[in-house]
Design a protein around this motif. Structure first.
Motif, PDB file in Angstrom:
ATOM      1  N   ILE A  39       0.814  -1.217   0.000  1.00  0.00           N
ATOM      2  CA  ILE A  39       0.000   0.000   0.000  1.00  0.00           C
ATOM      3  C   ILE A  39       0.854   1.276   0.000  1.00  0.00           C
ATOM      4  O   ILE A  39       0.371   2.359  -0.320  1.00  0.00           O
ATOM      5  CB  ILE A  39      -0.993  -0.001   1.199  1.00  0.00           C
ATOM      6  N   ASN A  40       2.137   1.157   0.315  1.00  0.00           N
ATOM      7  CA  ASN A  40       3.048   2.304   0.318  1.00  0.00           C
ATOM      8  C   ASN A  40       3.796   2.463  -1.004  1.00  0.00           C
ATOM      9  O   ASN A  40       4.712   3.284  -1.093  1.00  0.00           O
ATOM     10  CB  ASN A  40       4.030   2.190   1.475  1.00  0.00           C
ATOM     11  N   THR A  41       3.422   1.686  -2.007  1.00  0.00           N
ATOM     12  CA  THR A  41       4.020   1.829  -3.339  1.00  0.00           C
ATOM     13  C   THR A  41       3.737   3.238  -3.845  1.00  0.00           C
ATOM     14  O   THR A  41       2.598   3.711  -3.754  1.00  0.00           O
ATOM     15  CB  THR A  41       3.408   0.795  -4.313  1.00  0.00           C
ATOM     16  N   PRO A  42       4.748   3.922  -4.370  1.00  0.00           N
ATOM     17  CA  PRO A  42       4.481   5.251  -4.935  1.00  0.00           C
ATOM     18  C   PRO A  42       3.461   5.169  -6.061  1.00  0.00           C
ATOM     19  O   PRO A  42       3.429   4.196  -6.815  1.00  0.00           O
ATOM     20  CB  PRO A  42       5.851   5.690  -5.478  1.00  0.00           C
ATOM     21  N   LYS A  43       2.638   6.194  -6.161  1.00  0.00           N
ATOM     22  CA  LYS A  43       1.617   6.201  -7.210  1.00  0.00           C
ATOM     23  C   LYS A  43       2.266   6.181  -8.592  1.00  0.00           C
ATOM     24  O   LYS A  43       3.221   6.912  -8.849  1.00  0.00           O
ATOM     25  CB  LYS A  43       0.703   7.408  -7.065  1.00  0.00           C
ATOM     26  N   THR A  44       1.700   5.332  -9.446  1.00  0.00           N
ATOM     27  CA  THR A  44       2.251   5.114 -10.775  1.00  0.00           C
ATOM     28  C   THR A  44       1.126   5.111 -11.800  1.00  0.00           C
ATOM     29  O   THR A  44       0.078   4.502 -11.577  1.00  0.00           O
ATOM     30  CB  THR A  44       2.989   3.755 -10.826  1.00  0.00           C
ATOM     31  N   MET A  45       1.354   5.780 -12.921  1.00  0.00           N
ATOM     32  CA  MET A  45       0.402   5.790 -14.026  1.00  0.00           C
ATOM     33  C   MET A  45       1.091   5.145 -15.221  1.00  0.00           C
ATOM     34  O   MET A  45       2.220   5.512 -15.552  1.00  0.00           O
ATOM     35  CB  MET A  45      -0.012   7.220 -14.378  1.00  0.00           C
ATOM     36  N   ILE A  46       0.416   4.179 -15.839  1.00  0.00           N
ATOM     37  CA  ILE A  46       0.936   3.530 -17.040  1.00  0.00           C
ATOM     38  C   ILE A  46      -0.014   3.878 -18.179  1.00  0.00           C
ATOM     39  O   ILE A  46      -1.175   3.478 -18.165  1.00  0.00           O
ATOM     40  CB  ILE A  46       1.036   2.003 -16.863  1.00  0.00           C
ATOM     41  N   PHE A  47       0.482   4.639 -19.150  1.00  0.00           N
ATOM     42  CA  PHE A  47      -0.344   5.059 -20.280  1.00  0.00           C
ATOM     43  C   PHE A  47      -0.135   4.132 -21.469  1.00  0.00           C
ATOM     44  O   PHE A  47       0.999   3.847 -21.854  1.00  0.00           O
ATOM     45  CB  PHE A  47      -0.014   6.498 -20.693  1.00  0.00           C
ATOM     46  N   CYS A  48      -1.242   3.677 -22.039  1.00  0.00           N
ATOM     47  CA  CYS A  48      -1.233   2.806 -23.219  1.00  0.00           C
ATOM     48  C   CYS A  48      -2.041   3.469 -24.327  1.00  0.00           C
ATOM     49  O   CYS A  48      -3.003   4.179 -24.053  1.00  0.00           O
ATOM     50  CB  CYS A  48      -1.861   1.449 -22.886  1.00  0.00           C
ATOM     51  N   ASN A  49      -1.659   3.201 -25.571  1.00  0.00           N
ATOM     52  CA  ASN A  49      -2.374   3.766 -26.714  1.00  0.00           C
ATOM     53  C   ASN A  49      -3.605   2.957 -27.109  1.00  0.00           C
ATOM     54  O   ASN A  49      -4.536   3.492 -27.689  1.00  0.00           O
ATOM     55  CB  ASN A  49      -1.451   3.881 -27.930  1.00  0.00           C
ATOM     56  N   MET A  50      -3.584   1.658 -26.819  1.00  0.00           N
ATOM     57  CA  MET A  50      -4.679   0.797 -27.255  1.00  0.00           C
ATOM     58  C   MET A  50      -5.299   0.070 -26.069  1.00  0.00           C
ATOM     59  O   MET A  50      -4.620  -0.266 -25.096  1.00  0.00           O
ATOM     60  CB  MET A  50      -4.170  -0.216 -28.284  1.00  0.00           C
ATOM     61  N   MET A  51      -6.605  -0.188 -26.172  1.00  0.00           N
ATOM     62  CA  MET A  51      -7.318  -0.897 -25.107  1.00  0.00           C
ATOM     63  C   MET A  51      -6.714  -2.286 -24.879  1.00  0.00           C
ATOM     64  O   MET A  51      -6.607  -2.727 -23.741  1.00  0.00           O
ATOM     65  CB  MET A  51      -8.801  -1.024 -25.463  1.00  0.00           C
TER      66      MET A  51
ATOM     67  N   ILE B 258      -7.844   0.401 -13.751  1.00  0.00           N
ATOM     68  CA  ILE B 258      -7.818   0.741 -15.176  1.00  0.00           C
ATOM     69  C   ILE B 258      -8.720   1.950 -15.390  1.00  0.00           C
ATOM     70  O   ILE B 258      -9.778   2.048 -14.782  1.00  0.00           O
ATOM     71  CB  ILE B 258      -8.303  -0.449 -16.037  1.00  0.00           C
ATOM     72  N   PHE B 259      -8.288   2.869 -16.261  1.00  0.00           N
ATOM     73  CA  PHE B 259      -9.070   4.075 -16.545  1.00  0.00           C
ATOM     74  C   PHE B 259      -8.963   4.390 -18.025  1.00  0.00           C
ATOM     75  O   PHE B 259      -7.867   4.533 -18.561  1.00  0.00           O
ATOM     76  CB  PHE B 259      -8.532   5.253 -15.729  1.00  0.00           C
ATOM     77  N   HIS B 260     -10.108   4.488 -18.706  1.00  0.00           N
ATOM     78  CA  HIS B 260     -10.145   4.879 -20.112  1.00  0.00           C
ATOM     79  C   HIS B 260     -11.480   5.555 -20.398  1.00  0.00           C
ATOM     80  O   HIS B 260     -12.360   5.622 -19.536  1.00  0.00           O
ATOM     81  CB  HIS B 260      -9.910   3.674 -21.034  1.00  0.00           C
ATOM     82  N   SER B 261     -11.632   6.054 -21.595  1.00  0.00           N
ATOM     83  CA  SER B 261     -12.835   6.816 -21.939  1.00  0.00           C
ATOM     84  C   SER B 261     -14.114   5.998 -21.836  1.00  0.00           C
ATOM     85  O   SER B 261     -15.184   6.545 -21.609  1.00  0.00           O
ATOM     86  CB  SER B 261     -12.707   7.408 -23.345  1.00  0.00           C
ATOM     87  N   MET B 262     -14.025   4.684 -21.975  1.00  0.00           N
ATOM     88  CA  MET B 262     -15.208   3.828 -21.937  1.00  0.00           C
ATOM     89  C   MET B 262     -15.525   3.327 -20.514  1.00  0.00           C
ATOM     90  O   MET B 262     -16.508   2.617 -20.321  1.00  0.00           O
ATOM     91  CB  MET B 262     -15.017   2.625 -22.859  1.00  0.00           C
TER      92      MET B 262
END
Length: 187
Positions: free
Chosen positions: A64-76, A109-113
């Motif tokens: 739970i103490n893992t630093p916040k991380t965002m992984i951006f992908c181009n495709m679903m 997971i977070f995306h437009s849909m």
């Protein structure tokens, strides 16, 4: 008044025209981010997932103490594959309380849909320093949203579609001024 965090000259012109502004006063600040370390990792396609193993180990060690991380992908499909890889490698360690309840999962997971209710819950949670969510696998839909000041790592799964997209996504890391990392992994 019109404000934006990232807009090249073409975008600025478009904004000015669409708002009907005549000779507006522009205040432009430097894009230099001395707190942001940029790393580019070129690898064979078969090795790409292994380039996330540092993140898997960090979650195992820090939970739970893992630093916040965002992984951006181009495709679903890439989003699904990356999230599945992390969940598979971590197993029960992907959960805060070692339960099978998704609300306790450190990964989202977070995306437009994504359903609006799920988006709202994620956004409310991720903004908090004590959020259970530590890693989000996302599309550019998240880079256009609210600011998360305490993101330590931004990973781009492959190159972004445009340089402006990269600037917006990388800019999510260390927006509070603390040292942060932008990592591009590509084949």
């Amino acid at each position: 008044m019109a404000l934006t965090g990232t807009a090249d000259k073409s975008t600025q012109t478009s904004i000015i025209k669409s708002l009907g502004m005549v000779n507006p006063e522009k205040i432009v600040m430097s894009l230099e981010r001395k707190n942001l370390r940029i790393t580019v990792v070129k690898c064979k396609k078969a090795e790409m997932f292994s380039k996330l193993d540092w993140l898997v180990e960090m979650v195992r060690q820090k939970g739970i103490n893992t630093p916040k991380t965002m992984i951006f992908c181009n495709m679903m499909s890439d989003m699904a594959n990356v999230a599945n890889y992390l969940l598979f490698k971590l197993g029960c360690e992907a959960y805060n309380f070692k339960t099978a309840d998704m609300k306790d999962c450190l990964i989202d997971i977070f995306h437009s849909m994504t359903w609006t209710e799920s988006k709202d819950k994620f956004l409310a949670s991720f903004k908090q320093a004590e959020s259970v969510k530590r890693i989000v696998v996302a599309s550019t839909a998240l880079s256009m949203r609210v600011n998360f000041p305490d993101v330590k790592y931004v990973v781009n799964w492959g190159p972004t579609r445009t340089l402006l997209d990269y600037h917006q996504e990388a800019g999510r890391a260390g927006s509070d001024g603390s040292p942060a990392h932008s990592i591009i992994i590509y084949h």
